[in-house]
Design a protein around this motif. Structure first.
Motif: not given
Ligand SMILES: Nc1nc2c(ncn2[C@@H]2O[C@H](COP(=O)(O)OP(=O)(O)OP(=O)(O)O)[C@@H](O)[C@H]2O)c(=O)[nH]1
Ligand SMILES: [Mg+2]
Length: 200
Positions: A108-120, A167-171
């Motif tokens: 939810m923090r990642q969608v600020e200023g965007y229409d979608v925030a999707v994990p990649s 960048n957020y968690c391990s493989h």
């Protein structure tokens, strides 16, 4: 509480599983019940998109119907963006038993200023654990009107934050976090993963 709506997708036919996935247990609770519990901790509103209305009643949650039925998860996202009290929603598939409230807050923090925030991660995207803003609605409606039902088909036409999960968690964590259960073999594997998590 996050002033946003958590949306659990529970429609579809579970054809590959052969039985409604929402109620299958990975750990002590059914998958839908588990995610509902996680989302209730952090979202001001939680909705269930599609599936058996009785389920929602039992969990004390509103179940919303797809406005266009039988065409897959994008229709669930579409209905949720219509019905949500809040401008932003976090969508999760009910067949992802290892997602967490913490990860939902992060997205939810990642969608600020965007229409979608999707994990990649690597070549993969996780549009079934992603944040969507109501600003996507007109573009989603155009896709649906053109019979385009691929969940991320409209992404090139909106502002998308592709959030690199490496960048957020391990493989290894990434594989577990987004593991989704489509077949009886997946269910067996998920139960083994859950046992390992408890004993680790
Ligand atoms: N609201 C809504 N949710 C859906 C729909 N189709 C699938 N879902 C949900 O979207 C998520 C991903 O679905 P899939 O695993 O791809 O498909 P499924 O229909 O559940 O299962 P299969 O029939 O085996 O493909 C799951 O949480 C489903 O409950 C739909 O038409 N409407
Ligand atoms: Mg699936």
């Amino acid at each position: 509480m996050i002033q946003a709506t958590g949306v659990i997708l529970a429609g579809g036919k579970s054809v590959r599983m052969g039985t409604d996935k929402a109620f299958l247990k990975v750990g002590p609770q059914g998958m839908l019940e588990h995610i509902a519990g996680e989302f209730k901790k952090v979202f001001a509103e939680v909705l269930i998109s599609g599936g058996d209305p009785e389920t929602g009643r039992n969990l004390g949650l509103r179940v919303i119907n797809d406005l266009i039925e039988g065409k897959g998860p994008l229709c669930g996202v579409h209905a949720a963006l219509h019905e949500a009290q809040h401008d932003k929603i976090l969508v999760v598939a009910c067949d992802m038993p290892f997602v967490t409230a913490k990860l939902a807050c992060f997205m939810m923090r990642q969608v600020e200023g965007y229409d979608v925030a999707v994990p990649s991660h690597g070549i993969y995207l996780q549009p079934l654990f992603a944040a969507y803003s109501r600003s996507c609605l007109p573009v989603i409606e155009e896709s649906l009107a053109a019979n385009k039902y691929k969940i991320d088909g409209f992404f090139p036409r909106v502002r998308v934050n592709y959030v690199n999960m490496e960048n957020y968690c391990s493989h290894i964590d990434i594989e577990t976090l987004f593991f989704n259960i489509n077949t009886p073999v997946d269910l067996h594997k998920a139960r083994e993963m859950a046992d390992k998590k408890i004993t680790n």
